[in-house]
Write a protein that holds these residues in place. Structure first.
Motif, PDB file in Angstrom:
ATOM      1  N   ASP A 101       0.816  -1.224   0.000  1.00  0.00           N
ATOM      2  CA  ASP A 101       0.000   0.000   0.000  1.00  0.00           C
ATOM      3  C   ASP A 101       0.845   1.268   0.000  1.00  0.00           C
ATOM      4  O   ASP A 101       0.507   2.258  -0.652  1.00  0.00           O
ATOM      5  N   GLU A 102       1.918   1.208   0.775  1.00  0.00           N
ATOM      6  CA  GLU A 102       2.784   2.395   0.867  1.00  0.00           C
ATOM      7  C   GLU A 102       3.415   2.695  -0.497  1.00  0.00           C
ATOM      8  O   GLU A 102       3.464   3.844  -0.935  1.00  0.00           O
ATOM      9  N   ALA A 103       3.876   1.637  -1.150  1.00  0.00           N
ATOM     10  CA  ALA A 103       4.484   1.806  -2.467  1.00  0.00           C
ATOM     11  C   ALA A 103       3.458   2.340  -3.461  1.00  0.00           C
ATOM     12  O   ALA A 103       3.749   3.200  -4.297  1.00  0.00           O
ATOM     13  N   LEU A 104       2.224   1.828  -3.361  1.00  0.00           N
ATOM     14  CA  LEU A 104       1.170   2.301  -4.276  1.00  0.00           C
ATOM     15  C   LEU A 104       0.924   3.799  -4.079  1.00  0.00           C
ATOM     16  O   LEU A 104       0.789   4.549  -5.056  1.00  0.00           O
ATOM     17  N   ALA A 105       0.889   4.228  -2.821  1.00  0.00           N
ATOM     18  CA  ALA A 105       0.669   5.649  -2.539  1.00  0.00           C
ATOM     19  C   ALA A 105       1.799   6.489  -3.145  1.00  0.00           C
ATOM     20  O   ALA A 105       1.559   7.538  -3.751  1.00  0.00           O
ATOM     21  N   ARG A 106       3.013   5.983  -3.025  1.00  0.00           N
ATOM     22  CA  ARG A 106       4.144   6.732  -3.594  1.00  0.00           C
ATOM     23  C   ARG A 106       4.052   6.744  -5.123  1.00  0.00           C
ATOM     24  O   ARG A 106       4.336   7.768  -5.759  1.00  0.00           O
ATOM     25  N   ALA A 107       3.657   5.614  -5.689  1.00  0.00           N
ATOM     26  CA  ALA A 107       3.532   5.530  -7.147  1.00  0.00           C
ATOM     27  C   ALA A 107       2.540   6.579  -7.650  1.00  0.00           C
ATOM     28  O   ALA A 107       2.809   7.325  -8.595  1.00  0.00           O
ATOM     29  N   LYS A 108       1.397   6.669  -6.975  1.00  0.00           N
ATOM     30  CA  LYS A 108       0.383   7.661  -7.376  1.00  0.00           C
ATOM     31  C   LYS A 108       0.941   9.074  -7.250  1.00  0.00           C
ATOM     32  O   LYS A 108       0.720   9.917  -8.119  1.00  0.00           O
ATOM     33  N   SER A 109       1.640   9.306  -6.158  1.00  0.00           N
ATOM     34  CA  SER A 109       2.178  10.643  -5.929  1.00  0.00           C
ATOM     35  C   SER A 109       3.201  11.019  -7.009  1.00  0.00           C
ATOM     36  O   SER A 109       3.209  12.139  -7.522  1.00  0.00           O
ATOM     37  N   LEU A 110       4.048  10.043  -7.388  1.00  0.00           N
ATOM     38  CA  LEU A 110       5.027  10.323  -8.448  1.00  0.00           C
ATOM     39  C   LEU A 110       4.333  10.556  -9.794  1.00  0.00           C
ATOM     40  O   LEU A 110       4.753  11.403 -10.588  1.00  0.00           O
ATOM     41  N   MET A 111       3.267   9.796 -10.038  1.00  0.00           N
ATOM     42  CA  MET A 111       2.534   9.999 -11.292  1.00  0.00           C
ATOM     43  C   MET A 111       1.948  11.400 -11.364  1.00  0.00           C
ATOM     44  O   MET A 111       1.987  12.047 -12.412  1.00  0.00           O
ATOM     45  N   HIS A 112       1.390  11.863 -10.234  1.00  0.00           N
ATOM     46  CA  HIS A 112       0.829  13.217 -10.227  1.00  0.00           C
ATOM     47  C   HIS A 112       1.926  14.256 -10.394  1.00  0.00           C
ATOM     48  O   HIS A 112       1.792  15.190 -11.187  1.00  0.00           O
ATOM     49  N   ARG A 113       3.050  14.071  -9.677  1.00  0.00           N
ATOM     50  CA  ARG A 113       4.135  15.042  -9.760  1.00  0.00           C
ATOM     51  C   ARG A 113       4.623  15.232 -11.201  1.00  0.00           C
ATOM     52  O   ARG A 113       4.906  16.331 -11.631  1.00  0.00           O
ATOM     53  N   HIS A 114       4.699  14.096 -11.933  1.00  0.00           N
ATOM     54  CA  HIS A 114       5.244  14.174 -13.291  1.00  0.00           C
ATOM     55  C   HIS A 114       4.168  14.266 -14.374  1.00  0.00           C
ATOM     56  O   HIS A 114       4.472  14.179 -15.558  1.00  0.00           O
ATOM     57  N   GLY A 115       2.924  14.411 -13.949  1.00  0.00           N
ATOM     58  CA  GLY A 115       1.850  14.542 -14.933  1.00  0.00           C
ATOM     59  C   GLY A 115       1.649  13.308 -15.786  1.00  0.00           C
ATOM     60  O   GLY A 115       1.157  13.393 -16.918  1.00  0.00           O
ATOM     61  N   ALA A 116       1.989  12.135 -15.245  1.00  0.00           N
ATOM     62  CA  ALA A 116       1.928  10.917 -16.055  1.00  0.00           C
ATOM     63  C   ALA A 116       0.486  10.513 -16.379  1.00  0.00           C
ATOM     64  O   ALA A 116       0.205   9.980 -17.462  1.00  0.00           O
ATOM     65  N   LEU A 117      -0.419  10.780 -15.436  1.00  0.00           N
ATOM     66  CA  LEU A 117      -1.813  10.399 -15.692  1.00  0.00           C
ATOM     67  C   LEU A 117      -2.426  11.334 -16.738  1.00  0.00           C
ATOM     68  O   LEU A 117      -3.088  10.878 -17.675  1.00  0.00           O
ATOM     69  N   ASP A 118      -2.168  12.652 -16.582  1.00  0.00           N
ATOM     70  CA  ASP A 118      -2.679  13.608 -17.574  1.00  0.00           C
ATOM     71  C   ASP A 118      -2.112  13.327 -18.962  1.00  0.00           C
ATOM     72  O   ASP A 118      -2.828  13.411 -19.966  1.00  0.00           O
ATOM     73  N   ALA A 119      -0.831  12.988 -19.007  1.00  0.00           N
ATOM     74  CA  ALA A 119      -0.209  12.715 -20.308  1.00  0.00           C
ATOM     75  C   ALA A 119      -0.833  11.471 -20.946  1.00  0.00           C
ATOM     76  O   ALA A 119      -1.020  11.409 -22.169  1.00  0.00           O
ATOM     77  N   THR A 120      -1.173  10.488 -20.126  1.00  0.00           N
ATOM     78  CA  THR A 120      -1.821   9.286 -20.651  1.00  0.00           C
ATOM     79  C   THR A 120      -3.213   9.631 -21.180  1.00  0.00           C
ATOM     80  O   THR A 120      -3.628   9.157 -22.251  1.00  0.00           O
ATOM     81  N   ILE A 121      -3.916  10.490 -20.430  1.00  0.00           N
ATOM     82  CA  ILE A 121      -5.258  10.904 -20.874  1.00  0.00           C
ATOM     83  C   ILE A 121      -5.167  11.668 -22.190  1.00  0.00           C
ATOM     84  O   ILE A 121      -6.001  11.499 -23.085  1.00  0.00           O
ATOM     85  N   THR A 122      -4.154  12.506 -22.318  1.00  0.00           N
ATOM     86  CA  THR A 122      -3.979  13.257 -23.564  1.00  0.00           C
ATOM     87  C   THR A 122      -3.833  12.306 -24.748  1.00  0.00           C
ATOM     88  O   THR A 122      -4.431  12.507 -25.807  1.00  0.00           O
TER      89      THR A 122
END
Lengths: 337, 337
Positions: free
Chosen positions: B279-300
């Motif tokens: 769970d801790e790793a998952l939380a960090r993964a999400k946080s890194l994705m937000h920091r680098h805009g990875a989710l928005d870039a995927t949506i684009t």
């Protein structure tokens, strides 16, 4: 005791050589096609396919397709693609079977799943099945497609049935033969039937080849069942007792169980249903089979199916292909000697 | 930020309702056929099939087949069988995927393999695939057979590729998109393309529907990838983080990894390659994705594929089916909101 089929009205002998001879030139093309269609940029696929090809059996099923097409005067190219499709269907089934049965060895060689894992075996099986259908579609015969796609569903249905019935000593002979009909005989039947279909032969010829293939498949499986308790590991390249250790209830087991007293029945239940299937148990299983004549009784049934196969192909016009189809029936049964 | 497609020249909105409406009467027949073809005397088969049907998704793929046939003026019956075939192909893939991925939950429900075991999942998948081919053959369109059998081989090839590439953080965006193209987009493309084929439409219409389906499939998968890190478990009926815990390297992971510093890259390798994915790793993964805009870039990227799908279907004659095909593109992307 000779186990050759006492039909005698045609001069054939138990041998696979005539089938190898008549199908040889076309089988060279089948093998090329198999290698080409197992090719992929995804390395794992040709790797596993080559493993399967090199550990390969006799390619009996595609040879049946070739010989049955030739026996009906076929002169085109479609039999090569259909034969390769049949072999891919068979290979895909083996890959999935090994996963389902948790088999570590097949014909004395490590199975794909022990080398590459269950995951790869499932997926490469799916890939080969997809390639099989692609080749069939390229042939363009809807009748052949119907035969082979039906066989595909029947085989899987038989496997699921076996899974639910597995490890239940209440399995009857009829139950078991229904599974063999689906799991093994259906593909033999389809492999032989597509020959007359693409040769444009009539309904009677189709039916005869279907019966030939089905009966040969039934005989073939029963002989395999006997070999698993009677053949020697060195001769067969297969560890004797594999079926026993995997808890597979085959006909020799069913017949020995049914003929056994209460104490013997308890032994069989312990062995097949509860996994007490070590070397000592295997020795006892073999001894009980011999005491009750279970192996001989299985061979008798195999021979009877072999006779049906022989009869079904006997009316074909006399050609080397016809004789090859007849000789291989005797060969399949004679393996047991 | 609105994620609706900014095309605007046609009055559609993000909704699956128009597709449900135009395909409704035919989908009732598809569902009947699915139940009938999943029937078997082997109890386990309808049992598992009903589980899959009741836990069922939206049946998006067969609806595409229905709507794309109707959009080309098709008035026969073949689209019903082809739609059922497409759904069986999809279901068989899910069954095998769950075995390969060792998934315990799908859409928040226990997977078949956790209830009935891997063996049954492999074999029932094979059975459904066999039934799919039987139905296709009954339709008798070699062109449709070619499209669907090719898709079947491509899907499996993509799965094997993913297996060999899995858990390697060196997977590039192009590598990953090639897998999505094979695993997801190929069946969407085939499902849409068979519509014009059985309607007797021309090559341009076929190509347009193929592009429509493929682009929609790409967009669909990328949105799924984002949802796995962003949707809430309750909304989606799927546990957020499933992909992460299974070590699946999807586009948001790839983009976050590529944008990360050395320490972050080490985190991703530990998580994806060595299974440190709690769970801790998952939380960090999400946080890194937000920091680098990875989710928005995927949506684009998803939106860009959605636009391609929208454009491919825009030239169809104006019918409710055409509008349904357009609205569902926007719906698939809007799921992310």
């Amino acid at each position: 005791m000779s186990l050759a089929i006492p039909v005698g009205r045609i001069d054939t002998r138990a041998s696979i050589e005539p089938l190898l001879a008549v199908s040889g030139p076309d089988m060279a093309r089948v093998n090329e096609l198999i290698l080409a269609m197992a090719g992929s940029n995804v390395e794992l696929i040709p790797e596993i396919a080559e493993h399967l090809i090199s550990s390969g059996g006799k390619r009996l099923r595609p040879m049946l397709t070739i010989a049955s097409a030739l026996a009906h005067g076929y002169t085109g190219d479609a039999h090569v693609k259909l034969a390769a499709s049949v072999e891919f269907m068979h290979t895909a089934t083996l890959l999935h079977d090994d996963v389902v049965d948790e088999s570590d060895l097949r014909r004395g060689k490590k199975t794909a799943r022990t080398i590459w894992g269950n995951q790869a075996s499932v997926l490469v099986g799916d890939f080969l099945l997809g390639q099989a259908f692609k080749m069939m579609v390229e042939v363009g015969s809807l009748a052949a497609l119907h035969i082979l796609s039906s066989a595909s569903a029947v085989i899987a249905e038989g496997e699921v049935w076996q899974l639910s019935a597995a490890k239940r000593m209440t399995t009857s002979e009829a139950d078991y033969m229904a599974v063999v009909d689906a799991k093994t005989a259906a593909l033999f039947a389809a492999a032989a039937e597509v020959g007359p279909v693409i040769a444009g032969a009539g309904e009677a010829e189709r039916l005869a080849m279907r019966n030939y293939g089905r009966s040969l498949g039934l005989a073939f499986q029963l002989v395999d069942d006997v070999l698993d308790y009677g053949g020697s590991s060195a001769d067969l390249g297969k560890n004797t007792g594999d079926d026993f250790r995997e808890g597979k209830i085959t006909l020799p087991v069913i017949l020995a169980y049914q003929a056994g007293n209460e104490e013997e029945k308890a032994f069989w239940r312990e062995a097949m249903e509860h996994g007490r299937n070590g070397d000592e148990a295997l020795a006892r299983a073999k001894s009980l089979m011999h005491r009750h004549g279970a192996l001989d009784a299985t061979i008798t049934r195999a021979r009877s199916h072999g006779e049906a196969a022989y009869a079904a192909a006997s009316n074909l016009p006399r050609t080397p292909s016809r004789d090859a189809l007849l000789s291989v029936v005797e060969f399949c049964i004679d393996r047991v000697n």
